[in-house]
Design a protein around this motif. Structure first.
Motif: not given
Length: 287
Positions: A266-287
């Motif tokens: 409800a709070w994020a569209s599907e493209p945003f969910r990809q960023k929130i769950l995968v791309e953003n953590p990878a960028r901040l934490y270096g996964f």
């Protein structure tokens, strides 16, 4: 050393409605291991929450990576955090430690090698390091490329804005700003978070809406409008965390873990969910 009871929380249950993408990351959990006691200044530990326990929750939710946050109970003793990171492994786990202004650089080097990538700042009861020491801690961690994870009651954000604007490294505004009780999405204090996000080094974490909500789940209709506005404004710097094992609420208010993930439907569209769950953590934490 006091014997801490084993976990009695529910670890299994129906899977979430949200089908997580590969690499999905839980950016906020706490672990309580055998052999580590609560320290003076922090809350007591009611029961264990081990790597093995969390792996069952992780499998249920369809998550692959995790960020372990130092609990308030352990205060400055990061031993359980470091042991947890060793068990989980560097390919899937990172940590946020408690760093004091006098932490030796050698310790920070060791923690970095173990997977620590952030320092916790907590301006709520039980916090080991507050915003008063935040800039001293930032000076220590900046050479390592770490971030600050800052938690406070968003209703009093005006007290913190000037100090937050002085931060030069990346930092996370934790728990959706943690407005207790929630305010309207158009409140000037939410505007203040938008302004901070626009400066480029602030991140938002969607986490533990149940701790602030007065209406409760599964929809959290008083917290949701704040989250929706902030996610839509800065999806490229939004993260999500489960806050497992939910030690901040009594067992009668214990939230369903799948529900904590499904708020993103409800709070994020599907493209945003990809960023929130995968791309953003990878960028901040270096996964």
């Amino acid at each position: 050393m006091a014997l801490i009871p084993d976990n009695t929380r529910p670890l299994d249950g129906p899977k979430p409605a949200l089908a997580t993408p590969p690499g999905a990351t839980d950016c906020h959990i706490h672990l309580y291991l055998p052999g580590y006691s609560a320290q003076p200044g922090g809350p007591q530990i009611p029961e264990l929450a081990t790597v093995e326990h969390y792996r069952r929750v992780q499998e249920r939710l369809g998550l692959e990576r995790v960020v372990v946050t130092q609990p308030n109970a352990y205060q400055f003793d990061n031993g359980a955090l470091l042991e947890s990171l060793k068990i989980l492994g560097p390919s899937v786990a990172r940590g946020v430690a408690v760093v004091s202004p006098d932490t030796p650089v050698q310790k920070l080097e060791e923690w970095h090698a173990a997977g620590v990538r952030g320092a916790r700042i907590m301006n709520l009861p039980g916090g080991a390091v507050t915003t008063e020491q935040m800039h001293a801690v930032e000076r220590l961690i900046r050479p390592f490329g770490w971030h600050l994870m800052v938690q406070f009651n968003g209703r009093y954000i005006d007290d913190y804005v000037a100090d937050l604007k002085r931060i030069e490294c990346d930092y996370i505004i934790d728990h959706i700003g943690k407005f207790m009780p929630p305010v309207g999405a158009d409140d000037p204090r939410v505007d203040a978070i938008v302004e901070l996000l626009d400066r480029g080094n602030a991140w938002l974490k969607i986490c533990a809406g149940y701790e602030a909500s007065q209406l409760g789940g599964p929809d959290y209709e008083d917290v949701g409008p704040i989250a929706k506005r902030l996610v839509a404004h800065a999806p490229e710097r939004t993260l999500w965390g489960s806050n497992w094992p939910h030690v901040g609420v009594p067992r009668s208010e214990y939230p369903d873990d799948a529900e904590q993930l499904d708020v993103l439907l409800a709070w994020a569209s599907e493209p945003f969910r990809q960023k929130i769950l995968v791309e953003n953590p990878a960028r901040l934490y270096g996964f």
